[in-house]
Design a protein around this motif. Structure first.
Motif, PDB file in Angstrom:
ATOM      1  N   ASN A 117      -6.647  -6.916   0.537  1.00 29.98           N
ATOM      2  CA  ASN A 117      -8.011  -6.019   0.462  1.00 29.98           C
ATOM      3  C   ASN A 117      -8.120  -5.457   1.797  1.00 29.98           C
ATOM      4  OD1 ASN A 117      -9.330  -7.908   1.057  1.00 29.98           O
ATOM      5  ND2 ASN A 117     -10.861  -7.987  -0.506  1.00 29.98           N
TER       6      ASN A 117
ATOM      7  N   ASN B 128      -6.136  -4.826   5.990  1.00 33.85           N
ATOM      8  CA  ASN B 128      -4.724  -4.737   6.473  1.00 33.85           C
ATOM      9  C   ASN B 128      -4.280  -6.538   6.906  1.00 33.85           C
ATOM     10  OD1 ASN B 128      -3.644  -2.328   6.352  1.00 33.85           O
ATOM     11  ND2 ASN B 128      -5.226  -1.753   8.026  1.00 33.85           N
TER      12      ASN B 128
ATOM     13  N   HIS C  81       3.959  -3.814  -0.508  1.00 29.52           N
ATOM     14  CA  HIS C  81       2.624  -4.037   0.050  1.00 29.52           C
ATOM     15  C   HIS C  81       1.786  -3.205  -0.988  1.00 29.52           C
ATOM     16  CE1 HIS C  81       3.176  -5.837   4.131  1.00 29.52           C
ATOM     17  NE2 HIS C  81       4.259  -5.927   3.376  1.00 29.52           N
TER      18      HIS C  81
ATOM     19  N   HIS D  81      -2.161  -2.623  -1.586  1.00 31.61           N
ATOM     20  CA  HIS D  81      -3.413  -2.586  -0.981  1.00 31.61           C
ATOM     21  C   HIS D  81      -4.552  -2.160  -1.945  1.00 31.61           C
ATOM     22  CE1 HIS D  81      -5.970  -2.863   2.786  1.00 31.61           C
ATOM     23  NE2 HIS D  81      -6.602  -1.860   2.146  1.00 31.61           N
TER      24      HIS D  81
ATOM     25  N   ALA E   1      -1.681   0.343   7.964  1.00 25.81           N
ATOM     26  CA  ALA E   1      -1.659   1.040   6.836  1.00 25.81           C
ATOM     27  C   ALA E   1      -0.459   1.562   6.592  1.00 25.81           C
ATOM     28  CB  ALA E   1      -2.851   1.944   6.883  1.00 25.81           C
TER      29      ALA E   1
ATOM     30  N   TRP F 290       1.600   0.108   3.464  1.00 21.42           N
ATOM     31  CA  TRP F 290       1.314   0.064   2.246  1.00 21.42           C
ATOM     32  C   TRP F 290       2.265   0.668   1.631  1.00 21.42           C
ATOM     33  CZ3 TRP F 290      -4.358   2.514   2.874  1.00 21.42           C
ATOM     34  CH2 TRP F 290      -5.298   1.477   3.394  1.00 21.42           C
TER      35      TRP F 290
ATOM     36  N   SER G  19      -1.546   2.173  -3.207  1.00 23.09           N
ATOM     37  CA  SER G  19      -2.951   1.932  -3.120  1.00 23.09           C
ATOM     38  C   SER G  19      -3.603   2.059  -4.340  1.00 23.09           C
ATOM     39  CB  SER G  19      -3.562   3.244  -2.219  1.00 23.09           C
ATOM     40  OG  SER G  19      -4.827   3.395  -2.145  1.00 23.09           O
TER      41      SER G  19
END
Length: 734
Positions: free
Chosen positions: A423, A425, A438, A440, A473, A476, A479
């Protein structure tokens, strides 16, 4: 007769004096008098004192004909004091808001002890605040004691202004300040050793100003020899009272440590005076020799000045060698790490390995924890490993597999894992391998500016490297979003190549699926009486104040105004949990049972389940709490300052989840009148839930696991009914 006499010696403090006096006279507790002693100050401070005395009858001013120094100025004020208790406040320091009320309550609770010791925080000229590092000693005893019964109290800073003294006790014992630089030493040791009853309070009551040029004790001068004279006075006092004979060894060691500390500082004594200071310290150490072992650090005082110098030079050489060798060792360690990483990164990814982290490796928490729980049930073949910091290991559940951040195991696991769930980086050194996924999760629905939007808010961006944040980011792949507002914000604040998954917030599943008794266990653990209405107060941090903590109102007052049958539970923002914020009253109020401090509860979802109503300002917690369909009250008294410094994506006052209070008076009325749970509150909450809990249907964690770890077709969330107004309200300009 007032309860408190506050004695303030004044000399050359014109720039700080008004702030000092205002901090006393504007206390909510008003039963006090101020004895201000103008120590023949040449800067016009005396005129300021006279002006205050003309306006406030509680102020008495003494003008001394000549400068006598800090200790004797305090002595001059004491005969004029009529209060039950004496407090001494240096004229460049301040009392914290609510300090006298807290002191008065603690004195009443402990039966007016001879001495009450409270806490302080250093406030630096550049805006920083640092709490006393020995604050834990103030929680060691809840009852009164003597120094013999709790000798740890003697380890606290030997100053006069972190205590309240019963005036009758001081007068009976004839305590007074001697002249000199270190006048607090021969006052504080005798007072604590003589007191028949001492109490402590875990509450910051004094802001101890740290000037840029330091205080008088940080200057280079022969006046530091005064320390030896003051300790001689302490030994004389102890020698005059046979019952204190057992303290001589302790005081001898304290004297040695204190004097060696002064000697070791390069800017205290003139170089030509250091040999004399050492010899006089060693002489005093020998003079008051007692049976028993000598601590290793003090054995140097049994030798010569030449031997001391040799030892100091050797220590400096070792430190220098260590500093020179540090880059070499770091480079060697880097080469080893690179070699390990190279080997690991050329092995195939493990399709059944997932790595989790939350809140910068603080434990099994938040959305990643919810995803991990679901993965254990739905994808047991996927091995889940948590990345944590060493201090978090004792609190981990026993069945959790973990690695320590930046350890060899960490590098091996992160080099091979296919799935990364976080939650925040991941560290910049972590390389995203082709084929890795990844995920997030974020930390809730955004109200405050984040990511690239901070570029227009330099205050909120302080200490944040936005370009580096965006580079991280870029790793990611997915999301998670709980609503279309979040989806729009993340794509704007983080202009990176990720795909949004309308999953809902996994950690909110427990809120959506909550049953009427879901919070009972937490209530019992927090000691909340059965049947009480629980008011959860969860304020956020402020970017317009260094440190982030701004007390919006008096917690004790709110707890009282709530009335019988209601419990005030406070949960500070996580970024404030380890700072001085709790020392400004919250810890003491929790100890006394006035409020419940739930800041250390690891799972905020449990705290929400245990409550009946949320009071907050601009915390993202409100978006999660709305899933419970329980009342929410906003306290938005500084919205202008908050948005000017941080920025907000919309005006929460106009799209509120419940009633909005713009002052403490409005807040107290809403809670006391019952308006917090009326029909208007329910109507506002319904629209808020429809907009911001859109994808929270209680299956978010399952959706993430099935869609992203198992590759199953996406499970559409069952949204709540749309609000009466457009859910796509335009964002305010960044």
């Amino acid at each position: 007769m007032p309860r408190f006499s506050v004695i303030v010696p004044v000399h050359n403090v014109r720039g700080f004096l008004r702030e000092c006096l205002d901090s006393v006279l504007r206390q909510s507790y008003t039963d006090l008098e101020v004895i201000a002693v103008d120590d023949c100050s040449p800067d016009g401070s005396g005129e300021i004192l006279d002006a205050y005395a003309a306006r406030d009858p509680r102020v008495t001013v003494l003008h001394l004909p000549e400068n006598v120094g800090l200790g004797r100025a305090r002595n001059a004020g004491m005969p004029h004091a009529t209060g039950d208790f004496l407090l001494f406040l240096d004229s460049d320091d301040t009392l914290t808001p609510g300090a006298l009320r807290a002191i008065a309550d603690r004195l009443e609770e402990t039966g007016d002890p001879d001495v009450l010791v409270f806490d302080y925080a250093r406030t630096y000229w550049w805006g920083g605040t640092r709490r006393n590092g020995l604050a834990d000693l103030l929680t060691g005893r809840s009852d009164t004691f003597t120094a013999d019964e709790y000798p740890e109290v003697m380890e606290l800073l030997m100053v006069v202004w972190n205590k309240a003294y019963r005036r009758e006790f001081v007068e009976r014992e004839g305590f007074a300040f001697p002249p000199g630089y270190y006048e607090d030493t021969p006052w504080t040791f005798p007072v604590l050793l003589t007191a028949g009853s001492i109490a402590t309070m875990d509450r910051i009551c004094v802001a101890y100003r740290q000037r840029r040029q330091g205080n008088i004790l940080s200057t280079t001068s022969r006046k530091h020899f005064d320390l030896l004279d003051q300790y001689e006075r302490v030994f004389t006092f102890v020698g005059s009272r046979p019952r204190l004979a057992g303290w001589q060894a302790y005081l001898r060691h304290k004297m040695g440590e204190h004097c060696l500390d002064v000697l070791a500082k390069p800017d205290r004594l003139p170089p030509e005076d250091k040999a004399e200071f050492f010899r006089r310290t060693a002489g005093l150490f020998r003079k008051y020799r007692v049976a028993g072992p000598v601590p290793d650090g003090l054995r140097v005082l049994e030798g010569s000045w030449a031997r001391y110098r040799v030892r100091q030079q050797a220590a400096r050489a070792v430190r220098a060698l260590g500093e020179r060798g540090r880059p070499v060792r770091a480079a060697a360690a880097g080469r080893v790490r690179s070699g390990v990483s190279f080997v690991q990164e050329h092995r195939p990814l493990d399709p059944n390995l997932a790595v989790y982290s939350a809140f910068s490796h603080q434990g099994v928490l938040g959305d990643p924890a919810a995803v991990h729980r679901a993965a254990r049930d739905l994808a047991p073949h996927v091995r889940g490993v948590w990345v944590v910091r060493p201090e978090q290991v004792p609190s981990l559940p026993p069945d959790i597999e973990y690695v320590l951040l930046d350890s060899p195991d960490y590098r091996r696991v992160t080099a091979r894992a296919t799935y990364f769930v976080n939650n925040v980086n991941w560290p910049g050194a972590l390389v995203k391998r082709p084929g890795s996924v990844h995920i997030h999760t974020h930390q809730g629905t955004p109200l405050k500016y984040l990511g690239a939007d901070l570029l227009g808010k330099p205050g909120a961006r302080y200490g944040v490297d936005v370009p580096q944040m965006l580079r991280r980011a870029d790793r990611w792949d997915h999301s998670l979003v709980a609503n279309r507002h979040s989806e729009l914000v993340w794509s704007r604040a983080f202009p990176c190549r990720f795909t949004s998954l309308r999953s809902g917030s996994p950690r909110n599943d427990v809120l959506v699926n909550a049953k009427p008794d879901s919070g009972a266990e937490v209530r019992a653990r927090l000691g909340i009486p059965d049947g009480n209405t629980v008011v959860l107060y969860a304020p956020t941090r402020r970017d317009y104040r260094r440190g982030g903590y701004v007390e919006r109102f008096d917690l004790a007052r709110l707890a009282k105004d709530l009335g019988e049958g209601r419990t005030l539970v406070v949960r500070l923002h996580p970024s404030l949990a380890d700072g001085p914020a709790r020392g400004f009253g919250l810890a003491e109020l929790h100890r006394r049972g006035v409020v419940v401090d739930a800041t250390d509860e690891p799972h905020v979802e449990d705290v929400m389940l245990a409550s009946d109503v949320l009071v907050t300002d601009y915390s993202a917690l409100m978006f999660d709490y709305a899933n419970l369909d329980r009342p929410i009250v906003l306290h938005a008294d500084d919205w202008g300052a908050f948005t000017a410094s941080r920025g907000a994506y919309f005006d929460i006052r106009a799209d509120a989840p419940g009633h909005v209070a713009h002052s403490y008076r409005e807040l107290a009325w809403l809670l006391a009148s019952g308006a917090w749970k009326d029909e208007e509150s329910a109507r506002l909450r319904e629209g808020f839930r429809a907009r911001f809990c859109e994808f929270d249907d209680g299956r978010a964690a399952e959706r993430v696991v099935r869609t992203l770890l198992l590759g199953e077709p996406e499970m559409p969330a069952v949204p709540t009914p749309p609000p009466a107004v457009s859910a796509e309200a335009p964002l305010e300009s960044a």
